[in-house]
Design a protein around this motif. Structure first.
Motif, PDB file in Angstrom:
ATOM      1  N   LEU A  11       0.824  -1.238   0.030  1.00  0.00           N
ATOM      2  CA  LEU A  11      -0.124  -0.071   0.022  1.00  0.00           C
ATOM      3  C   LEU A  11       0.845   1.244   0.020  1.00  0.00           C
ATOM      4  N   ASN A  12       2.030   1.335   0.986  1.00  0.00           N
ATOM      5  CA  ASN A  12       2.633   2.369   0.923  1.00  0.00           C
ATOM      6  C   ASN A  12       3.885   2.604  -0.217  1.00  0.00           C
ATOM      7  N   LYS A  13       4.531   1.364  -0.430  1.00  0.00           N
ATOM      8  CA  LYS A  13       5.528   1.539  -1.271  1.00  0.00           C
ATOM      9  C   LYS A  13       5.428   0.869  -2.457  1.00  0.00           C
ATOM     10  N   GLY A  14       4.608  -0.226  -2.726  1.00  0.00           N
ATOM     11  CA  GLY A  14       4.372  -1.039  -3.780  1.00  0.00           C
ATOM     12  C   GLY A  14       5.543  -1.834  -4.326  1.00  0.00           C
ATOM     13  N   ALA A  15       5.478  -3.007  -5.307  1.00  0.00           N
ATOM     14  CA  ALA A  15       6.323  -3.622  -5.494  1.00  0.00           C
ATOM     15  C   ALA A  15       6.168  -3.832  -7.018  1.00  0.00           C
ATOM     16  N   VAL A  16       7.239  -4.145  -7.903  1.00  0.00           N
ATOM     17  CA  VAL A  16       7.459  -4.407  -9.230  1.00  0.00           C
ATOM     18  C   VAL A  16       7.859  -5.880  -9.488  1.00  0.00           C
ATOM     19  N   LEU A  17       6.844  -6.449 -10.187  1.00  0.00           N
ATOM     20  CA  LEU A  17       7.095  -8.109 -10.530  1.00  0.00           C
ATOM     21  C   LEU A  17       7.718  -7.957 -12.145  1.00  0.00           C
ATOM     22  N   HIS A  18       8.906  -8.925 -11.948  1.00  0.00           N
ATOM     23  CA  HIS A  18       9.284  -9.210 -13.306  1.00  0.00           C
ATOM     24  C   HIS A  18       9.231 -10.693 -13.311  1.00  0.00           C
ATOM     25  N   LEU A  19       8.407 -11.443 -13.956  1.00  0.00           N
ATOM     26  CA  LEU A  19       8.446 -12.828 -14.181  1.00  0.00           C
ATOM     27  C   LEU A  19       8.289 -13.188 -15.591  1.00  0.00           C
ATOM     28  N   ASP A  20       9.252 -14.492 -15.751  1.00  0.00           N
ATOM     29  CA  ASP A  20       9.596 -15.258 -17.186  1.00  0.00           C
ATOM     30  C   ASP A  20       9.337 -16.581 -16.576  1.00  0.00           C
ATOM     31  N   LEU A  21       8.308 -17.198 -17.248  1.00  0.00           N
ATOM     32  CA  LEU A  21       7.798 -18.376 -17.174  1.00  0.00           C
ATOM     33  C   LEU A  21       7.662 -19.408 -18.322  1.00  0.00           C
ATOM     34  N   ILE A  22       8.178 -20.694 -18.213  1.00  0.00           N
ATOM     35  CA  ILE A  22       8.057 -21.383 -19.241  1.00  0.00           C
ATOM     36  C   ILE A  22       7.467 -22.597 -19.053  1.00  0.00           C
ATOM     37  N   VAL A  39       2.560  -3.389  -8.541  1.00  0.00           N
ATOM     38  CA  VAL A  39       1.584  -3.743  -7.492  1.00  0.00           C
ATOM     39  C   VAL A  39       1.310  -2.696  -6.476  1.00  0.00           C
ATOM     40  N   ALA A  40       0.552  -2.001  -6.085  1.00  0.00           N
ATOM     41  CA  ALA A  40       0.670  -0.947  -4.985  1.00  0.00           C
ATOM     42  C   ALA A  40      -0.749  -0.492  -4.733  1.00  0.00           C
ATOM     43  N   GLY A  41      -0.588   0.457  -3.670  1.00  0.00           N
ATOM     44  CA  GLY A  41      -2.142   1.088  -3.268  1.00  0.00           C
ATOM     45  C   GLY A  41      -2.529   2.282  -4.431  1.00  0.00           C
ATOM     46  N   MET A  42      -3.550   2.443  -4.300  1.00  0.00           N
ATOM     47  CA  MET A  42      -4.068   3.303  -5.611  1.00  0.00           C
ATOM     48  C   MET A  42      -3.185   4.834  -5.250  1.00  0.00           C
ATOM     49  N   GLU A  43      -3.074   5.393  -3.893  1.00  0.00           N
ATOM     50  CA  GLU A  43      -2.516   6.460  -3.777  1.00  0.00           C
ATOM     51  C   GLU A  43      -0.910   6.607  -4.093  1.00  0.00           C
ATOM     52  N   THR A  44      -0.377   5.518  -4.055  1.00  0.00           N
ATOM     53  CA  THR A  44       0.853   5.277  -4.354  1.00  0.00           C
ATOM     54  C   THR A  44       0.827   5.316  -6.292  1.00  0.00           C
ATOM     55  N   MET A  45       0.094   4.538  -6.613  1.00  0.00           N
ATOM     56  CA  MET A  45       0.017   4.482  -7.975  1.00  0.00           C
ATOM     57  C   MET A  45      -0.322   5.748  -8.714  1.00  0.00           C
ATOM     58  N   LEU A  46      -1.103   6.552  -8.280  1.00  0.00           N
ATOM     59  CA  LEU A  46      -1.596   7.895  -8.876  1.00  0.00           C
ATOM     60  C   LEU A  46      -0.352   8.646  -8.384  1.00  0.00           C
ATOM     61  N   PRO A 231      -2.957  12.965  -4.563  1.00  0.00           N
ATOM     62  CA  PRO A 231      -3.432  12.634  -5.789  1.00  0.00           C
ATOM     63  C   PRO A 231      -4.569  12.053  -5.565  1.00  0.00           C
ATOM     64  N   VAL A 232      -5.058  11.493  -4.533  1.00  0.00           N
ATOM     65  CA  VAL A 232      -6.478  10.451  -4.390  1.00  0.00           C
ATOM     66  C   VAL A 232      -7.236  11.299  -3.694  1.00  0.00           C
ATOM     67  N   ASP A 233      -7.184  12.531  -3.010  1.00  0.00           N
ATOM     68  CA  ASP A 233      -7.885  13.278  -2.333  1.00  0.00           C
ATOM     69  C   ASP A 233      -8.924  14.186  -3.431  1.00  0.00           C
ATOM     70  N   SER A 234     -10.067  14.457  -2.908  1.00  0.00           N
ATOM     71  CA  SER A 234     -10.798  15.361  -3.875  1.00  0.00           C
ATOM     72  C   SER A 234     -10.662  16.861  -3.681  1.00  0.00           C
ATOM     73  N   ARG A 235      -9.992  17.222  -2.517  1.00  0.00           N
ATOM     74  CA  ARG A 235      -9.652  18.582  -2.094  1.00  0.00           C
ATOM     75  C   ARG A 235      -8.379  18.662  -1.553  1.00  0.00           C
TER      76      ARG A 235
END
Length: 297
Positions: A11-22, A39-46, A231-235
């Motif tokens: 939620l606070n920092k997020g994570a980046v996934l790199h996956l190669d699968l065969i 993958v992260a919370g919406m506030e972090t993504m925005l 970025p996620v607040d209305s005001r």
């Protein structure tokens, strides 16, 4: 790491996934999967500029739906701004403020009460001849800004609003026939005529019942005020007039941007606001220069 820790990191920092699968059968590769995901919370993504289009489109749709249900819009009429406020009733037996919601459309200015539903007051924008802010002392002794409108028939009306400066700017633009952007409800319109002294990412220690919480967002400093918004607040969560700033200082210790990143702003009322910046020295200089005492010196 526990599940609670994992959720907090996502939620606070997020994570980046790199996956190669065969996928292979009998040692023969049949299916390849290459996955890159954040993958992260919406506030972090925005905050990092991701999924903004979806967020803006969803908010706009929700706001239009709310406005259309609350206010009977005319054919082709659109809502520009909505904020909590009220209208001062001066005629008849009752004299006093009637709270409601202030709507500014591209045709009208309306004060609407939700329960029981009633239009407390309205006027055509074309009938507004002048708009000015005037101070009023409340029963508790607090001074608040009100909007005084002069109408085409010579009458005068008083309105209250959560952000009177924002409503004043919006009505002034509309009265002058200038382009007025359609804004998310509760947002203060950007003051295009007031140049930004500083603008960029800051963390704000937002007061909470359980204690201050650091949140990332964008800040804009002009000669008149400092505005911070997530970025996620209305005001905006912070609107601070530079005229109220009495002290700006850096404090030791660690903040969300690292050691020595925390700034403490003290106001004329004795309150403290804590911010954190990647470049705290530069922000401290700009904030200190914007103070009226500094400017006078």
């Amino acid at each position: 790491m526990t599940l609670d820790d994992l959720v907090e990191v996502l939620l606070n920092k997020g994570a980046v996934l790199h996956l190669d699968l065969i996928v292979a059968v009998a040692d023969i590769p049949l299916i390849g999967v290459s996955l890159r995901a954040a993958v992260a919370g919406m506030e972090t993504m925005l905050e990092y500029g991701m999924m903004r289009h979806w967020d803006e489109a969803t908010r706009a749709w929700a706001e239009r739906s709310v406005a259309r249900r609350a206010l009977d819009l005319r054919e082709g009429e659109g809502v520009l701004h909505r904020t909590s406020g009220g209208h001062l009733l001066t005629g008849g037996v009752y004299h006093g403020w009637r709270p409601g919601t202030v709507y500014v459309t591209d045709q009208r200015l309306v004060v609407l009460r939700a329960e029981p539903r009633e239009i407390l007051w309205q006027t055509e924008l074309s009938d507004v001849r002048a708009v000015r802010m005037t101070p009023e002392r409340t029963v508790g002794g607090e001074e608040r800004l009100r909007l005084e409108l002069t109408l085409a028939d010579g009458g005068r009306e008083l309105l209250s609003a959560r952000e009177p400066e924002a409503l004043h700017d919006l009505l002034t633009r509309a009265r002058a026939g200038r382009a007025v952007p359609s804004l998310p409800f509760g947002h203060a319109p950007a003051d295009e005529e007031e140049a930004a002294l500083a603008e960029g990412h800051l963390w704000y220690a937002e007061p909470r019942r359980s204690g201050p919480l650091w949140r990332g967002g964008r800040a804009r400093l002009t000669a008149g005020r400092l505005v911070w918004k997530s970025p996620v607040d209305s005001r905006p969560a912070l609107v601070l007039r530079t005229a109220d700033l009495t002290e700006v200082r850096r404090v030791p210790g660690s903040g969300p941007a690292g050691d020595g990143s925390v700034l403490v702003l003290r106001t004329a009322t004795g309150d403290e606001v804590r911010l954190a910046a990647d470049d705290p020295a530069a922000w401290a200089r700009r904030l200190d220069a914007a103070r009226p005492v500094a400017a006078a010196g």
